[in-house]
Motif scaffolding. Structure first.
Motif, PDB file in Angstrom:
ATOM      1  N   LEU A   1      -2.803 -13.984  -3.182  1.00 22.99           N
ATOM      2  CA  LEU A   1      -4.262 -13.813  -3.124  1.00 22.99           C
ATOM      3  C   LEU A   1      -4.677 -12.980  -1.920  1.00 22.99           C
ATOM      4  CD1 LEU A   1      -5.750 -17.309  -4.103  1.00 22.99           C
ATOM      5  CD2 LEU A   1      -5.217 -15.347  -5.547  1.00 22.99           C
ATOM      6  N   ALA A   2      -4.020 -13.221  -0.789  1.00 20.63           N
ATOM      7  CA  ALA A   2      -4.358 -12.457   0.419  1.00 20.63           C
ATOM      8  C   ALA A   2      -4.107 -10.966   0.193  1.00 20.63           C
ATOM      9  CB  ALA A   2      -3.542 -12.973   1.602  1.00 20.63           C
TER      10      ALA A   2
ATOM     11  N   LEU B   1      -5.980  -5.413  -0.909  1.00 26.51           N
ATOM     12  CA  LEU B   1      -5.682  -4.164  -1.618  1.00 26.51           C
ATOM     13  C   LEU B   1      -6.641  -3.944  -2.788  1.00 26.51           C
ATOM     14  CD1 LEU B   1      -1.876  -4.724  -1.420  1.00 26.51           C
ATOM     15  CD2 LEU B   1      -3.059  -2.809  -0.375  1.00 26.51           C
ATOM     16  N   ALA B   2      -7.792  -4.606  -2.716  1.00 27.69           N
ATOM     17  CA  ALA B   2      -8.744  -4.537  -3.831  1.00 27.69           C
ATOM     18  C   ALA B   2      -9.218  -3.111  -4.100  1.00 27.69           C
ATOM     19  CB  ALA B   2      -9.939  -5.452  -3.558  1.00 27.69           C
ATOM     20  N   ASP B   3      -9.120  -2.260  -3.113  1.00 34.18           N
ATOM     21  CA  ASP B   3      -9.555  -0.864  -3.289  1.00 34.18           C
ATOM     22  C   ASP B   3      -8.559  -0.031  -4.103  1.00 34.18           C
ATOM     23  OD1 ASP B   3      -7.890  -1.359  -0.935  1.00 34.18           O
ATOM     24  OD2 ASP B   3      -8.032   0.800  -0.571  1.00 34.18           O
ATOM     25  N   MET B   4      -7.373  -0.585  -4.409  1.00 34.46           N
ATOM     26  CA  MET B   4      -6.289   0.249  -4.957  1.00 34.46           C
ATOM     27  C   MET B   4      -6.138   0.188  -6.485  1.00 34.46           C
ATOM     28  SD  MET B   4      -4.745   1.701  -2.310  1.00 34.46           S
ATOM     29  CE  MET B   4      -3.128   2.217  -2.887  1.00 34.46           C
TER      30      MET B   4
ATOM     31  N   ARG C   1       0.835  -1.201   0.000  1.00 37.95           N
ATOM     32  CA  ARG C   1       0.000   0.000   0.000  1.00 37.95           C
ATOM     33  C   ARG C   1       0.873   1.256   0.000  1.00 37.95           C
ATOM     34  NH1 ARG C   1      -5.420   0.706   0.822  1.00 37.95           N
ATOM     35  NH2 ARG C   1      -5.759  -1.492   1.283  1.00 37.95           N
ATOM     36  N   GLU C   2       1.955   1.184   0.748  1.00 35.62           N
ATOM     37  CA  GLU C   2       2.875   2.327   0.814  1.00 35.62           C
ATOM     38  C   GLU C   2       3.502   2.585  -0.561  1.00 35.62           C
ATOM     39  OE1 GLU C   2       5.120   1.929   4.491  1.00 35.62           O
ATOM     40  OE2 GLU C   2       6.791   2.934   3.466  1.00 35.62           O
ATOM     41  N   ALA C   3       3.904   1.506  -1.222  1.00 30.27           N
ATOM     42  CA  ALA C   3       4.473   1.657  -2.569  1.00 30.27           C
ATOM     43  C   ALA C   3       3.421   2.186  -3.541  1.00 30.27           C
ATOM     44  CB  ALA C   3       5.027   0.317  -3.061  1.00 30.27           C
ATOM     45  N   ALA C   4       2.192   1.697  -3.394  1.00 27.81           N
ATOM     46  CA  ALA C   4       1.112   2.158  -4.278  1.00 27.81           C
ATOM     47  C   ALA C   4       0.846   3.644  -4.052  1.00 27.81           C
ATOM     48  CB  ALA C   4      -0.149   1.335  -4.044  1.00 27.81           C
TER      49      ALA C   4
END
Ligand SMILES: *Cc1c(COP(=O)(O)O)cnc(C)c1O
Length: 229
Positions: free
Chosen positions: A63-64, A69-72, A44-47
């Motif tokens: 998969l986890a 992170l499906a919101d990203m 998430r930080e990298a995104a």
């Protein structure tokens, strides 16, 4: 600025410098951030720092992260060894698979992907290091595999991937990358349209860019050292 954000800037600068040396545009080189073993929080930080494409080696772990992170709106690449019993999960949840080395796996991916979704983007993993490596199809068997995979529905064959054997000999590594590019060029002369060379990691991305990499797969230089493989 976070460490991951600073590391991403450093890696992007390395790619840009190598591209300049090679007389290539950075637009033709994408950075795949290899997040295996690192938690979703760091992805998430990298995104948040602008990175969109992430590579995972283990299906369950991947998969986890994909789920949390499906919101990203990220792009997920499967780059680890592919087993038949994991093909369905890869086909259903990833956008790319880089490590196809036999037709049976490709057939399973194609069947599981189905025709309702955009095709799964795939690369063939090539063993460019001979007996020094266990993974990948041999260069001599690549043409047959490439034509078989290109004929399957629901997959789009994009190119070739390789992981040269670990060595301090940079000239050797560079020859391995050059061999992958030559193989791609031969296949294209033979009627395929492969636009992707997935090659280069934290320690050898410059050599890969000099030899034509279009995707470099970088883990350690972005996320730090791993305590397990
Ligand atoms: C782990 C891994 C990478 C990233 O390697 P680093 O040396 O950490 O950059 C790239 N490609 C594959 C297939 C990997 O398994």
């Amino acid at each position: 600025m976070t460490t991951i954000c600073a590391n991403l800037q450093t890696v992007r600068a390395r790619i840009a410098a190598a591209a300049e040396t090679a007389g290539r545009s950075t637009g033709g080189i994408s950075l795949l951030a290899v997040s295996k073993t690192f938690p979703a929080r760091q992805v998430r930080e990298a995104a948040a720092a602008g990175q969109r494409a992430f590579g995972e080696n283990y299906v369950q772990e991947g998969l986890a992260k994909i789920q949390s992170l499906a919101d990203m709106n990220l792009e997920w690449h499967f780059i680890g060894p592919l087993q038949s019993n994991k093909a369905r999960a890869v086909a259903e949840h990833f956008h790319w698979a880089h490590s196809i080395d036999r037709v049976k796996i490709a057939e399973r991916l194609a069947a599981a992907r189905g025709s309702q979704r955009p095709p799964l983007q795939v690369c063939l993993q090539i063993n460019v290091s001979g007996e020094a490596s266990k993974h990948g199809v041999s260069p001599g068997e690549t043409a047959a595999l490439a034509h078989a995979v290109a004929a399957l529905p629901n997959l789009r064959l994009r190119g070739l991937m390789a992981i040269p054997e670990p060595t301090e000999d940079q000239a050797l590594t560079r020859r391995r990358f050059a061999a992958l590019r030559a193989l791609r060029d031969t296949l294209n002369r033979d009627g395929l349209a492969l636009d992707t060379l997935s090659m280069g990691m934290s320690h050898d991305l410059e050599a890969a860019v000099l030899e034509g990499a279009t995707i470099v797969r970088v883990g350690t230089a972005i996320f730090g050292g791993r305590t397990r493989a």
